[in-house]
Design a protein around this motif. Structure first.
Motif, PDB file in Angstrom:
ATOM      1  N   ARG A 127       0.830  -1.261   0.118  1.00  0.00           N
ATOM      2  CA  ARG A 127      -0.171   0.053  -0.156  1.00  0.00           C
ATOM      3  C   ARG A 127       0.775   1.310   0.040  1.00  0.00           C
ATOM      4  O   ARG A 127       0.583   2.105  -0.634  1.00  0.00           O
ATOM      5  CB  ARG A 127      -0.984  -0.078   1.133  1.00  0.00           C
ATOM      6  CG  ARG A 127      -1.778   1.102   1.236  1.00  0.00           C
ATOM      7  CD  ARG A 127      -2.512   1.227   2.669  1.00  0.00           C
ATOM      8  NE  ARG A 127      -1.823   1.271   3.704  1.00  0.00           N
ATOM      9  CZ  ARG A 127      -1.835   0.955   4.840  1.00  0.00           C
ATOM     10  NH1 ARG A 127      -2.990   0.222   5.471  1.00  0.00           N
ATOM     11  NH2 ARG A 127      -1.160   1.359   5.768  1.00  0.00           N
ATOM     12  N   CYS A 143      -3.340   0.458  -8.598  1.00  0.00           N
ATOM     13  CA  CYS A 143      -3.470  -0.977  -7.873  1.00  0.00           C
ATOM     14  C   CYS A 143      -3.765  -2.165  -8.899  1.00  0.00           C
ATOM     15  O   CYS A 143      -3.886  -3.272  -8.281  1.00  0.00           O
ATOM     16  CB  CYS A 143      -4.718  -0.584  -7.103  1.00  0.00           C
ATOM     17  SG  CYS A 143      -4.547   0.568  -5.935  1.00  0.00           S
ATOM     18  N   VAL A 164      -3.457  -5.420  -2.520  1.00  0.00           N
ATOM     19  CA  VAL A 164      -3.940  -3.820  -2.634  1.00  0.00           C
ATOM     20  C   VAL A 164      -4.933  -3.423  -3.446  1.00  0.00           C
ATOM     21  O   VAL A 164      -4.994  -4.112  -4.498  1.00  0.00           O
ATOM     22  CB  VAL A 164      -3.085  -2.676  -2.531  1.00  0.00           C
ATOM     23  CG1 VAL A 164      -3.660  -1.386  -2.795  1.00  0.00           C
ATOM     24  CG2 VAL A 164      -1.679  -2.631  -1.849  1.00  0.00           C
ATOM     25  N   LEU A 208      -7.309   1.182  -0.364  1.00  0.00           N
ATOM     26  CA  LEU A 208      -6.446   2.432  -0.369  1.00  0.00           C
ATOM     27  C   LEU A 208      -7.393   3.696  -0.161  1.00  0.00           C
ATOM     28  O   LEU A 208      -6.708   4.296   0.779  1.00  0.00           O
ATOM     29  CB  LEU A 208      -5.531   2.294  -1.795  1.00  0.00           C
ATOM     30  CG  LEU A 208      -4.765   3.566  -2.056  1.00  0.00           C
ATOM     31  CD1 LEU A 208      -3.564   3.508  -1.077  1.00  0.00           C
ATOM     32  CD2 LEU A 208      -4.233   3.629  -3.332  1.00  0.00           C
ATOM     33  N   HIS A 246      -8.184   3.627   3.449  1.00  0.00           N
ATOM     34  CA  HIS A 246      -6.913   4.346   4.308  1.00  0.00           C
ATOM     35  C   HIS A 246      -6.672   5.746   4.138  1.00  0.00           C
ATOM     36  O   HIS A 246      -6.321   6.317   5.175  1.00  0.00           O
ATOM     37  CB  HIS A 246      -5.693   3.306   3.788  1.00  0.00           C
ATOM     38  CG  HIS A 246      -4.365   4.162   4.491  1.00  0.00           C
ATOM     39  ND1 HIS A 246      -4.208   3.556   5.813  1.00  0.00           N
ATOM     40  CD2 HIS A 246      -3.392   4.642   4.037  1.00  0.00           C
ATOM     41  CE1 HIS A 246      -2.844   4.192   6.117  1.00  0.00           C
ATOM     42  NE2 HIS A 246      -2.494   4.919   4.881  1.00  0.00           N
TER      43      HIS A 246
END
Length: 893
Positions: free
Chosen positions: A534, A563, A621, A626, A629
């Motif tokens: 990540r 990704c 990921v 993502l 986060h």
């Protein structure tokens, strides 16, 4: 999670991982040149500023490697960034691959810690933008007209200051009582109910409802409505009335709703409007069969097709000499769909069409070309008449009434049927796009509003009254199953709020970006594989402005983002360089060789270790994880915000560093375009060299030669007046690359243009005379004009080589010297324009302006450096970003 994560004791030891699925490498068809379409959200005409922007030349292309798509096993739900947009994207030009060395350095920026002017509401989608609830001033007709911007800002500041005075201070302006204000409000709202001529089909909300709504807004905001001003004539010092503004100017002012000056421009984030009224969408006219003598052939024999089958055959015939007709996938998909139509509507003469190669669409193509030629040959009066008729049909659909005010609708036309062209190597290109009918469309209007009737036979699929969304109509297209929406135009209050919130969100990131970078830099050495992957992905998204990327279906083009990168897309070059080579959004090739941090290089080596080329690089990921986060750092933060932030901050820094303080306007424009090119390269906004580029550059070279020829004639005129000018160095040297042959060629070209100009004027004068019922001009008039031109150029021919010239209009030496100086300045500016256009021929500057660069950067820069913004922003962009035009010159992103 423990089953997916292994621990590391040393950074250099490869991390264990789940074995990725293996398989043979596949290939995506390419055109052999790496030419891929360019992304854009507006048409090329919309991107062009009033003073034409230029283009840049990039490094040579590198052939695209074969790329195979690989389905990602992990959860990769779509983010708002790469999800299909509401409406069909504009047609892209193809693009060549461009090396982008230096993109990494261009994005390593530091923040100044300056807080954004306004905290934006979390909203990424256009249809999530609330409509303002604030008050608005109206003119006598209730159309939202306001005084000019600067005067109004000063006035409102003065009023604000007066309203905040202490009780001991007497206000300068008398504030009307609450009762009077209410009466004026009702009068204004009542005026709002009398629609203009171009909006008669739309019925506005009732005056009582509007007044009641306005009273609620006033009570909620706690701010009295601005006092309506009476129209007065401004007189000059001598007492004469100032001239009235033109009607067109007044209409333009009336259409501007200054939502950004309201008390609560963002609304509550849920309800987007209170009343919405429109006339639905405009359907294209039904198909008109071709003349009986125009038929396609099969095995050399004409085929009598019914209208439904003939229409689809015509779609292909119109593209017969395009690149699409040379594409195997396009031809196969078209023929498969056409055969299905032929089964339902077989040829009337019983012909069995079974093989594509035996079909001859040439007769239909030639008919379409002849019709195009007829339209092109129409007189200006005929074209104007046709446009008036077309506008009259579409007028009821161009605007809606939103909360009692008139707003322009964006894509109100339903796309006609045709063949899907796609972008890049789309597997469905050539497929038949079916005709959309009312039964396919759901419309959204206000509660209690009469349901509009379609302009073609049929009934709406459904009628909704959902005030939490901003679309007016929606349907699902048959090729890819994408949802299509009709929204308000780019310059509407809803779209404007969406744009402003997007850029404010990017500005807000400045306050968090240092902490985010510190954290992901630390996580580059994390012992958790998921965290390490990540962090590496965030490094790429931040430093290289990569999109997050989403999983694609089997029937979609093989495009990837950060990704969804596969091992084949990233190549290691010791000691610390990575080479990216993949197809990004809209099948645009991304090729970039960059130097990265040692730890990033080490992580990519670990991620690739033991995997096949078609395995996922970041197998732990996903886009959704993502973005989740990122949202922990800042509300609404996604990978897309990083792309907008890096584009705008890079642009601001490039402008600050590269703009000459005392340069000419053209030198400053070149600096602006250079900064824009840096952003375009960073964001991979490529395009192929336009087909007309060489032709355009040839015209510019011809124009420059004309300037040199004119300068030469001025010098020779000075020599004829006084021979002493021959000894002055400023005038003694001949113009470069303008020899006798060049002079002769230029004069021949000038002569041909003069004759053509005379012929067009003669034709236009005769057309005007016919319209006014007068006798046409005699042919002798044109003959005399031609003879005059011939005599003039015979005289110029005699002057060749004599270094003396006689001007058409006699001028003193001083005036000729001034003319030469002005011509020198003009040539200098024009050469800069040529350099700028040549430099930008492979980079699309419009995409950055429309989507990624905060328009306030441009507005402030123009004010600081005294550059007319019309030289940079087209009329479309000025309409799209009215809220950005009022920042001062000191504003910074």
């Amino acid at each position: 999670m423990s089953g997916d994560v292994d621990m590391l004791s040393e950074d250099d030891r490869p991390l264990s991982r789940k074995p990725g699925p293996s398989g043979q490498n596949g290939h995506v068809a390419s055109n052999g040149h790496g030419l891929l379409p360019e992304e854009s959200s507006m048409s090329e005409d919309d991107e062009m500023p009033l003073s034409q922007i230029s283009r840049v030349k990039s490094e040579p292309m590198t052939p695209v490697r074969a790329i195979k798509r690989k389905k990602i096993q992990s959860d990769n739900s779509s983010s708002g960034e790469d999800a299909p947009l509401a409406s069909s994207p504009a047609k892209r030009a193809v693009s060549g691959a461009v090396r982008m060395n230096g993109a990494l350095e261009a994005t390593t920026t530091t923040t100044n810690g300056k807080k954004p002017a306004r905290k934006a509401v979390n909203s990424d989608a256009d249809d999530d933008v609330p409509v303002t609830k604030g008050k608005r001033a109206t003119d006598g007709n209730g159309n939202g007209a306001r005084p000019p911007a600067r005067k109004r800002v000063k006035q409102e500041r003065r009023e604000s200051s007066l309203n905040s005075e202490s009780d001991d201070d007497k206000p300068i302006r008398k504030v009307p009582s609450k009762a009077k204000r209410k009466v004026k409000k009702e009068e204004s709202d009542a005026d709002d109910e009398s629609p203009s001529d171009d909006n008669k089909p739309i019925k506005n909300a009732s005056p009582k409802a509007a007044a009641k709504r306005g009273q609620k807004e006033k009570e909620s905001s706690g701010t009295p409505a601005p006092k309506k001003k009476k129209a007065t004539k401004v007189k000059d010092e001598e007492g004469d009335a100032a001239p009235k503004r033109g009607k067109k100017k007044e209409e333009d002012d009336e259409e501007v709703f200054r939502w950004w000056e309201q008390q609560d421009p963002d609304g509550d984030g849920t309800q987007k409007w209170q009343t919405l009224e429109h006339n639905g969408v405009y359907f294209p006219p039904p198909y008109e069969p071709l003349p009986s003598n125009v038929k396609m052939r099969y095995d050399g024999k004409p085929v009598n097709l019914p209208p439904a089958s003939e229409e689809v055959a015509g779609f292909y015939a119109a593209l017969l000499e395009s690149d699409h007709a040379k594409d195997k996938t396009f031809n196969k998909n078209f023929f498969d769909d056409w055969k299905n139509i032929l089964q339902k509507h077989p040829p009337r003469d019983g012909t069995k069409i079974v093989e594509f190669l035996r079909c001859d669409f040439r007769p239909m193509f030639e008919y379409f070309e002849a019709e195009k030629a007829k339209k092109k040959a129409m007189t200006s009066a005929e074209k104007k008449e046709a446009k008036v008729a077309k506008d009259a049909l579409e007028a009821p659909y161009t605007h809606c009434v939103l909360d009692g005010r008139k707003e322009k609708v964006g894509n109100f036309r339903v796309e006609p049927p045709g063949l899907f062209r796609g972008r890049g190597d789309h597997p469905k290109k050539g497929a038949l796009k079916l005709r959309v009918r009312p039964e396919d469309i759901t419309i959204n209007i206000g509660e209690g509003i009469p349901t509009p009737k379609p302009n073609v036979p049929g009934k709406w699929k459904d009628v909704m009254h959902d005030n939490t969304v901003t679309w007016l109509a929606t349907w699902t297209e048959n090729v890819n199953g994408n949802h299509k929406y009709v929204f308000l135009a780019a310059g509407s209050s809803i779209k404007g709020q969406s744009d402003m919130q997007k850029f404010e969100k990017a500005r807000e990131l400045k306050n968090h970006v240092d902490r985010i970078r510190k954290d992901y830099t630390a996580d580059l050495k994390s012992k958790l594989m998921a965290d390490r992957q990540r962090a590496t992905a965030m490094y790429f998204i931040d430093r290289l402005a990569l999109r997050a990327g989403n999983e694609k279906g089997e029937d979609e083009a093989d495009t990837v983002g950060c990704c969804s990168l596969r091992c084949e897309h990233v190549t290691l070059q010791p000691p610390n360089q990575l080479v990216f080579d993949f197809l990004g959004k809209d099948s645009i090739r991304y090729y970039n060789q960059v130097t990265v941090d040692d730890q990033v290089y080490k992580n990519i080596r670990i991620c690739k270790d033991g995997k096949n080329d078609d395995d996922n690089l970041f197998d732990r990921v996903s886009t959704s994880s993502l973005n989740k986060h990122l949202a922990s750092y800042m509300k609404g933060l996604t990978a897309k915000v990083f792309r907008t932030y890096n584009a705008s901050i890079t642009f601001q820094e490039q402008l600050d560093q590269g703009t000459p303080e005392k340069g000419t306007v053209q030198e400053k424009l070149n600096a602006y375009n250079h900064a824009n090119r840096m952003v375009a390269i960073l964001c991979n906004h490529q395009r192929a060299v336009p087909k007309t580029h060489e032709q355009s550059m040839g015209k510019m070279r011809e124009k420059l030669r004309g300037f040199k020829y004119e300068r030469m004639k001025l010098r020779h005129a000075l020599f004829a007046i006084d021979a002493k000018y021959k000894k002055k160095q400023k005038y003694a040297e001949d113009e470069s690359d303008l020899d006798d042959d060049g002079v002769a060629e230029h004069e021949d070209s000038m002569k041909a243009k003069e004759i053509e100009k005379a012929e067009k004027k003669f034709q236009k004068d005769n057309e005007k005379a016919a319209e006014e019922g007068k006798e046409p001009l005699e042919d002798s008039v044109l003959k005399d004009k031609r003879k005059e031109i011939e005599e003039e150029f015979k005289r110029l021919k005699k002057e060749r080589g004599t270094r003396k010239a006689v001007l058409k209009r006699e001028r003193p030496a001083e005036k000729i010297e001034e003319a030469i100086e002005k011509l020198d300045d003009k040539m200098k500016t024009f050469k800069l324009q040529m350099e700028d256009r040549e430099a930008g021929k492979e980079v699309a500057l419009g995409t950055s302006k429309i989507n990624y660069l905060d328009p306030r950067i441009t507005a402030a820069w123009c004010k600081t450096h005294e550059v007319p913004i019309e030289k940079i922003f087209s009329k479309t962009l000025l309409t799209k970003f009215p809220w950005a035009m009022e920042v001062d010159g000191e504003w910074k992103f």
